[in-house]
Scaffold this active site. Structure first.
Site, PDB file in Angstrom:
ATOM      1  N   ASP A  99     -16.122   0.676   3.900  1.00 13.21           N
ATOM      2  CA  ASP A  99     -14.861   0.064   3.498  1.00 13.21           C
ATOM      3  C   ASP A  99     -15.180  -1.138   2.609  1.00 13.21           C
ATOM      4  O   ASP A  99     -16.301  -1.671   2.649  1.00 13.21           O
ATOM      5  CB  ASP A  99     -14.114  -0.368   4.759  1.00 13.21           C
ATOM      6  CG  ASP A  99     -12.858  -1.158   4.472  1.00 13.21           C
ATOM      7  OD1 ASP A  99     -12.075  -0.726   3.623  1.00 13.21           O
ATOM      8  OD2 ASP A  99     -12.687  -2.227   5.091  1.00 13.21           O
TER       9      ASP A  99
ATOM     10  N   SER B  28     -12.420   2.940  -0.099  1.00 14.32           N
ATOM     11  CA  SER B  28     -11.513   1.818   0.099  1.00 14.32           C
ATOM     12  C   SER B  28     -10.057   2.201  -0.111  1.00 14.32           C
ATOM     13  O   SER B  28      -9.729   2.953  -1.033  1.00 14.32           O
ATOM     14  CB  SER B  28     -11.884   0.692  -0.888  1.00 14.32           C
ATOM     15  OG  SER B  28     -10.921  -0.339  -0.869  1.00 14.32           O
ATOM     16  N   GLY B  29      -9.203   1.640   0.724  1.00 13.73           N
ATOM     17  CA  GLY B  29      -7.769   1.757   0.493  1.00 13.73           C
ATOM     18  C   GLY B  29      -7.290   0.802  -0.579  1.00 13.73           C
ATOM     19  O   GLY B  29      -6.102   0.772  -0.898  1.00 13.73           O
TER      20      GLY B  29
ATOM     21  N   ASP C 126     -12.505  -4.074   1.565  1.00 11.47           N
ATOM     22  CA  ASP C 126     -11.816  -5.314   1.914  1.00 11.47           C
ATOM     23  C   ASP C 126     -12.135  -5.752   3.340  1.00 11.47           C
ATOM     24  O   ASP C 126     -12.052  -4.963   4.291  1.00 11.47           O
ATOM     25  CB  ASP C 126     -10.306  -5.151   1.755  1.00 11.47           C
ATOM     26  CG  ASP C 126      -9.898  -4.990   0.306  1.00 11.47           C
ATOM     27  OD1 ASP C 126     -10.423  -5.734  -0.538  1.00 11.47           O
ATOM     28  OD2 ASP C 126      -9.071  -4.105   0.012  1.00 11.47           O
TER      29      ASP C 126
ATOM     30  N   ASN D 183      -7.387   2.188   9.218  1.00  8.85           N
ATOM     31  CA  ASN D 183      -7.611   3.317   8.313  1.00  8.85           C
ATOM     32  C   ASN D 183      -9.079   3.699   8.192  1.00  8.85           C
ATOM     33  O   ASN D 183      -9.423   4.675   7.526  1.00  8.85           O
ATOM     34  CB  ASN D 183      -7.014   3.030   6.929  1.00  8.85           C
ATOM     35  CG  ASN D 183      -7.643   1.850   6.234  1.00  8.85           C
ATOM     36  OD1 ASN D 183      -8.058   0.888   6.877  1.00  8.85           O
ATOM     37  ND2 ASN D 183      -7.717   1.901   4.919  1.00  8.85           N
TER      38      ASN D 183
ATOM     39  N   ARG E 269       3.764  -2.575  -0.388  1.00 10.18           N
ATOM     40  CA  ARG E 269       3.147  -3.795  -0.910  1.00 10.18           C
ATOM     41  C   ARG E 269       2.995  -3.745  -2.426  1.00 10.18           C
ATOM     42  O   ARG E 269       3.260  -4.728  -3.126  1.00 10.18           O
ATOM     43  CB  ARG E 269       1.786  -4.009  -0.235  1.00 10.18           C
ATOM     44  CG  ARG E 269       1.872  -4.462   1.208  1.00 10.18           C
ATOM     45  CD  ARG E 269       0.511  -4.514   1.864  1.00 10.18           C
ATOM     46  NE  ARG E 269      -0.023  -3.175   2.090  1.00 10.18           N
ATOM     47  CZ  ARG E 269      -1.284  -2.914   2.397  1.00 10.18           C
ATOM     48  NH1 ARG E 269      -2.168  -3.895   2.501  1.00 10.18           N
ATOM     49  NH2 ARG E 269      -1.683  -1.678   2.609  1.00 10.18           N
TER      50      ARG E 269
END
Length: 297
Positions: free
Chosen positions: A88, A176-177, A90, A247, A133
């Site tokens: 991931d 990554s999201g 962030d 996630n 968002r």
């Protein structure tokens, strides 16, 4: 010995006295113990053991450690070195949530960060929360992306993790999201061979308030792990995944070594391995790397 317990702490915080407490705790449960092997002086060591399952060993170690800033990871001794890393970005490879920081330039950081917090704790559907968002940022100048990047910092140990694994033949991928604008730069900075994330749409001047579909979400992270493993002819047991949010749970659960890194409670409680105190080099020590093997950060 069939298994190994790795103890990892911030530099200078791991002592022989702490080791003795952990040894006593495992011995009291009937474990056979081998000689400790220091991977880094006062920072990381391996303690081989048999006749105790990894969950019991970790629970006993944590109880013995009490408030000590020491992480404990137990796993089979065979197959510790992994050949595929899925990470991931962030709050894992970088210290911030880049979408929250981007929202600050629209005066919306607190509102967006609250949605992020709920999503990362598994309280909201990730894809829906991301669209919500992003929609709030419609009309924001694309210059805010570069400004956000200038304020983005790598997590301690991030470069060391990627460079060391890459040097030993592993493929390292970001999953990554977040957005390609950031993952591409982080990948280049750390040495990731590939990056997989969402595309934030704009008209060349301002953000459109939309993200390219389909959203790169929890299921996409898992699919990336399984696809890359298959492409490289690796069993999932030869993979390691790390993340901090809800996630990330699917890929953490499927990887040979799934690590919750300074994670949200829902993730820390579900993951088989967790790192709460050490930096990202902990993932190298968990694989049996020694301090002398580790690349500069």
């Amino acid at each position: 010995m069939s298994h190994v317990l790795t103890l990892i702490a911030p530099p200078g915080r791991l002592s022989s006295a702490i080791l003795a407490r952990v040894r006593d705790a495992l011995s009291a449960l009937g474990a056979d113990l081998g000689a400790p092997d220091w991977l880094a002086e006062a920072e990381a060591l391996d303690l081989p053991f048999s006749h105790l399952n990894p969950e019991q060993a970790v629970a006993a170690a944590r109880a013995a450690l009490q408030a000590e800033p020491v992480d404990a990871i137990a796993q089979p001794a065979e197959g510790r070195r992994k050949l595929l890393l899925i990470a991931d970005m962030d709050s894992t490879i970088v210290t911030s949530e880049t979408l929250d920081e981007l929202a600050a330039y629209a005066g919306l950081k607190d509102r967006v960060a609250e949605i992020t917090r709920r999503s990362m704790n598994g309280k909201l559907d990730f894809a829906a929360a991301l669209r919500e968002r992003v929609a709030m940022l419609k009309g924001l100048s694309v210059d805010a992306l570069e400004a956000t990047w200038k304020q983005t910092h790598l997590m301690p140990g991030a470069r060391a993790l990627v460079r060391t694994m890459s040097a030993h033949g592993a493929h390292c991928a970001l999953a990554s999201g977040g957005f390609t604008f950031f993952t591409g730069r982080v990948a280049e900075l750390c040495g990731f061979q590939s990056h997989h994330s969402n595309t934030l749409l704009d008209d060349g001047r301002t953000l459109s308030g939309t993200v390219a579909e389909p959203v790169f979400d929890r299921d996409a992270k898992l699919a990336t792990l399984t696809r890359l493993a298959a492409e490289k002819g690796l069993p999932l047991s030869a993979t390691i995944a790390v993340g901090d949010g809800a996630n990330d749970l699917a890929m953490i659960g499927a990887a040979g070594l799934g690590v919750a890194y300074r994670a949200k409670p829902v993730v820390a409680n579900a993951a088989r391995a967790r790192v709460d105190h050490a930096d990202l080099r902990a993932l190298l020590y968990a694989q049996g790397y020694r301090a002398s093997d580790i690349a500069a950060d």
